[in-house]
Scaffold this motif. Structure first.
Motif, short mmCIF file in Angstrom:
data_model
loop_
_atom_site.label_atom_id
_atom_site.label_comp_id
_atom_site.label_asym_id
_atom_site.label_seq_id
_atom_site.Cartn_x
_atom_site.Cartn_y
_atom_site.Cartn_z
N ALA A 93 0.81 -1.22 0.00
CA ALA A 93 0.00 0.00 0.00
C ALA A 93 0.84 1.26 0.00
O ALA A 93 0.36 2.33 -0.41
CB ALA A 93 -0.93 -0.01 1.21
N GLN A 94 2.11 1.19 0.45
CA GLN A 94 2.92 2.40 0.55
C GLN A 94 3.57 2.82 -0.76
O GLN A 94 4.25 3.85 -0.81
CB GLN A 94 4.01 2.24 1.62
CG GLN A 94 5.05 1.16 1.33
CD GLN A 94 4.72 -0.14 2.00
OE1 GLN A 94 3.56 -0.54 2.07
NE2 GLN A 94 5.74 -0.82 2.52
N TRP A 148 10.02 -4.12 -6.51
CA TRP A 148 9.76 -4.53 -5.12
C TRP A 148 10.18 -5.97 -4.95
O TRP A 148 9.75 -6.86 -5.69
CB TRP A 148 8.29 -4.36 -4.78
CG TRP A 148 8.06 -4.29 -3.29
CD1 TRP A 148 7.92 -5.33 -2.41
CD2 TRP A 148 8.00 -3.11 -2.51
NE1 TRP A 148 7.76 -4.87 -1.14
CE2 TRP A 148 7.80 -3.49 -1.15
CE3 TRP A 148 8.08 -1.74 -2.80
CZ2 TRP A 148 7.69 -2.58 -0.12
CZ3 TRP A 148 7.97 -0.82 -1.77
CH2 TRP A 148 7.78 -1.25 -0.44
#
Length: 233
Positions: free
Chosen positions: A89-90, A100
């Motif tokens: 979510a960040q 990521w």
């Protein structure tokens, strides 16, 4: 490459690996999955080709990545959400792309906004550079890079971006005026980049070990002066 950061010697010589492209393409075929999300097949092919081209100059990087978790690349639909595709979510939803790597995931992941892949010429290479830093470097090597960058960039996120930005320059050539004027660490690093930076030498040797060292070239007769100093003829 890491000898440069350690203050050791760096030598020129060698040639591009004869099978570098084939090794890189084989790695991409075996370990990189592209999720098109209805993007044109041709776009996925171009992304895979750019990744192979990026890795073709250094077989050691390919070998290390082959022992790391596989890589999944999402071509995000226009207006689509990174979070909706399973990213944390960040993450910054307005970004053009991101890398990521979560140890709990079966694969490390790159997301690319598909409408920007061709218009932002640095996008694929920038995110793959993040993947290489995270997946192909040892912890000690990562810390060596951070130690060199920390006095200027401070925060780890900014240092990660600096590595990817220096990689942009080596892989894609010089930046245009808009790229140099980008906000935050992006524009700052591009405007500060210099050919004779130690970090330039490091990054060039990383991607292209066979290329001449970055920085000013020695005088043409420097080897003659050295021979005279050392007593050689």
């Amino acid at each position: 490459a890491f000898a440069v950061l350690a203050g050791g010697d760096a030598f020129e010589g060698g040639s591009a690996p004869a099978d570098g492209r084939e090794r890189a393409a084989a790695f991409v075929a075996a370990r990189v999955r592209v999720e098109r999300h209805r993007a044109p097949r041709e776009l996925a092919v171009r992304v895979r080709e750019r990744i192979a081209t990026q890795l073709a100059g250094n077989p050691t990087l390919v070998a290390r990545l082959s022992c790391a978790p596989p890589l999944m690349v999402d071509l995000v639909p226009e207006g689509g959400s990174f979070v909706a595709l399973g990213f944390p979510a960040q993450v910054l939803e307005r970004a053009s792309g991101l890398f990521w790597g979560d140890k709990s995931w079966p694969a490390a992941r790159i997301a690319l906004r598909r409408e920007r892949v061709d218009t932002e010429q640095l996008l694929v290479e920038h995110e793959v550079a993040h993947a290489v830093f995270a997946l192909a470097f040892t912890k000690a090597e990562q810390e060596a890079a951070y130690a060199h960058l920390r006095p200027v960039f401070g925060a780890r996120a900014a240092m990660d971006e600096a590595f990817a930005i220096y990689s942009e320059r080596e892989l894609c050539g010089s930046w245009d005026a808009l790229e140099r004027a980008a906000p935050g660490v992006y524009g700052f690093t591009r405007r500060q980049w210099q050919e004779d930076h130690a970090f330039t030498r490091f990054v060039r040797k990383l991607w292209f070990p066979f290329k001449p060292l970055a920085g000013p070239r020695p005088a043409i007769d420097s080897h003659r002066r050295w021979n005279k100093f050392s007593g050689s003829r």
